[in-house]
Motif scaffolding. Structure first.
Motif, short mmCIF file in Angstrom:
data_model
loop_
_atom_site.label_atom_id
_atom_site.label_comp_id
_atom_site.label_asym_id
_atom_site.label_seq_id
_atom_site.Cartn_x
_atom_site.Cartn_y
_atom_site.Cartn_z
N VAL A 34 0.84 -1.20 0.00
CA VAL A 34 0.00 0.00 0.00
C VAL A 34 0.87 1.25 0.00
O VAL A 34 0.65 2.19 -0.77
CB VAL A 34 -0.94 0.01 1.23
CG1 VAL A 34 -1.70 1.33 1.31
CG2 VAL A 34 -1.90 -1.17 1.16
N LEU A 35 1.88 1.27 0.86
CA LEU A 35 2.74 2.45 0.98
C LEU A 35 3.56 2.68 -0.29
O LEU A 35 3.85 3.83 -0.63
CB LEU A 35 3.65 2.30 2.19
CG LEU A 35 2.92 2.27 3.54
CD1 LEU A 35 3.89 1.99 4.68
CD2 LEU A 35 2.16 3.57 3.79
N GLN B 229 -5.91 11.09 -2.62
CA GLN B 229 -4.86 10.26 -3.20
C GLN B 229 -4.81 8.87 -2.57
O GLN B 229 -4.59 7.87 -3.24
CB GLN B 229 -3.49 10.93 -3.04
CG GLN B 229 -3.35 12.27 -3.75
CD GLN B 229 -3.42 12.14 -5.25
OE1 GLN B 229 -2.97 11.15 -5.82
NE2 GLN B 229 -3.97 13.16 -5.90
N VAL B 230 -5.04 8.81 -1.25
CA VAL B 230 -4.85 7.56 -0.52
C VAL B 230 -6.06 6.64 -0.59
O VAL B 230 -5.90 5.41 -0.70
CB VAL B 230 -4.50 7.87 0.96
CG1 VAL B 230 -4.42 6.58 1.78
CG2 VAL B 230 -3.18 8.62 1.04
N LEU B 231 -7.28 7.19 -0.55
CA LEU B 231 -8.48 6.35 -0.49
C LEU B 231 -8.59 5.34 -1.63
O LEU B 231 -8.88 4.16 -1.37
CB LEU B 231 -9.73 7.22 -0.45
CG LEU B 231 -10.13 7.77 0.92
CD1 LEU B 231 -11.42 8.57 0.81
CD2 LEU B 231 -10.30 6.64 1.93
N ARG C 157 -8.84 1.26 -1.01
CA ARG C 157 -9.99 0.48 -1.49
C ARG C 157 -9.53 -0.66 -2.40
O ARG C 157 -10.03 -1.79 -2.30
CB ARG C 157 -10.97 1.40 -2.23
CG ARG C 157 -11.71 2.37 -1.33
CD ARG C 157 -12.90 2.97 -2.08
NE ARG C 157 -13.63 3.90 -1.23
CZ ARG C 157 -13.56 5.22 -1.33
NH1 ARG C 157 -12.76 5.77 -2.24
NH2 ARG C 157 -14.27 6.00 -0.53
N HIS C 158 -8.58 -0.36 -3.29
CA HIS C 158 -8.08 -1.40 -4.20
C HIS C 158 -7.49 -2.56 -3.42
O HIS C 158 -7.79 -3.74 -3.70
CB HIS C 158 -7.04 -0.81 -5.14
CG HIS C 158 -6.26 -1.85 -5.89
ND1 HIS C 158 -6.77 -2.57 -6.94
CD2 HIS C 158 -4.99 -2.33 -5.69
CE1 HIS C 158 -5.87 -3.43 -7.38
NE2 HIS C 158 -4.78 -3.30 -6.65
N HIS C 159 -6.65 -2.26 -2.44
CA HIS C 159 -5.99 -3.33 -1.70
C HIS C 159 -6.96 -4.09 -0.80
O HIS C 159 -6.81 -5.30 -0.61
CB HIS C 159 -4.82 -2.77 -0.90
CG HIS C 159 -3.62 -2.43 -1.74
ND1 HIS C 159 -2.65 -3.36 -2.06
CD2 HIS C 159 -3.25 -1.29 -2.36
CE1 HIS C 159 -1.73 -2.80 -2.82
NE2 HIS C 159 -2.07 -1.54 -3.02
N PRO D 294 -3.92 -5.42 4.65
CA PRO D 294 -3.60 -4.31 3.76
C PRO D 294 -3.77 -2.94 4.42
O PRO D 294 -3.74 -1.92 3.73
CB PRO D 294 -4.60 -4.49 2.62
CG PRO D 294 -5.77 -5.13 3.26
CD PRO D 294 -5.22 -6.03 4.33
N ALA D 295 -3.94 -2.90 5.72
CA ALA D 295 -4.11 -1.63 6.42
C ALA D 295 -2.81 -0.83 6.44
O ALA D 295 -1.72 -1.40 6.57
CB ALA D 295 -4.59 -1.86 7.85
#
Length: 231
Positions: free
Chosen positions: A52-53, A80-82, A86-88, A105-106
């Motif tokens: 994610v990062l 940008q992050v949301l 959601r994808h992950h 995936p948090a």
């Protein structure tokens, strides 16, 4: 264990991190950068799922100017992050045969900067919420955050928000070094970035060594005062 922390000083913001990654699924640790530029005027760090990062870093690198020019930086970061979160969340497979404790995936994202003579420290949580911490003067994310919060409380009598960035760098490094001593999964090399009206400056290895020497003198001075008072 990860720790990324930021403090507000009278003339800017300091953000710092350790560089130790813990992979519970493989029972291993390894070094990795957790502190990154956000354009030339801010910096950010993350804790949680590395995939994610990595996506966040790519989006931030591509859109840093738009984020920092936005009327509401928190909303700009959130936008940008949301989609990445959601994808992950949608593609994550929680039950992998033969593997337990592979993580989630948090991820937490914290960014800091200085705009129009004011500091800002913002967090995007794994649920997409925006946290504002500049008025508090301190924030930390990662599994080492509770210990960082405690260390900050122990330094509260130094009134960091009234002191210079030079002192802020020493205070952040001292907290990181203390966590290094108390937790085997927090480790160096440590990363520091000082941010003021002129922009963000990521300290190199030699500059961090100078700050470390200052921290050592700080500790020695405390010991001398204690000896003078009590011995």
């Amino acid at each position: 264990m990860t720790v990324v922390l930021a403090v507000v000083c009278r003339d800017g913001v300091v953000i710092g991190s350790d560089s130790q990654i813990t992979d519970k699924g493989r029972d291993m640790t390894y070094p990795a950068d957790k502190l990154h530029p956000l354009g030339e005027l801010a910096a950010w760090g993350g804790s949680g799922a590395r995939s994610v990062l990595a996506d966040v870093k790519r989006r931030f690198d591509e859109n840093s100017a738009a984020i920092l020019d936005a009327p509401d930086i928190g909303r700009a970061l959130q936008e940008q992050v949301l989609p990445i979160l959601r994808h992950h969340y949608e593609t994550f497979i929680p039950d992998v045969p033969g593997e337990a404790g592979g993580g989630t995936p948090a991820a937490y994202v914290m960014a800091a900067g200085w705009r129009n003579g004011e500091p800002w420290i913002l967090e995007i949580t794994p649920s997409g919420m925006i946290g504002h911490y500049a008025n508090i003067g301190f924030h930390a994310i990662g599994s080492g955050a509770p210990m960082a919060q405690q260390a900050n409380s122990l330094l509260s009598h130094f009134h960091l928000t009234k002191r210079s960035l030079r002192f802020g760098c020493a205070a952040v490094l001292r907290v990181l070094q203390a966590l290094d001593l108390t937790s085997s999964s927090v480790g160096g090399p440590f990363n520091l970035c000082r941010i003021d009206a002129e922009g963000a400056h990521h300290l190199d290895k030699d500059e961090i060594e100078v700050v470390s020497d200052i921290v050592g003198r700080w500790r020695d001075a405390e010991q001398a005062v204690i000896a003078d008072i009590f011995d």
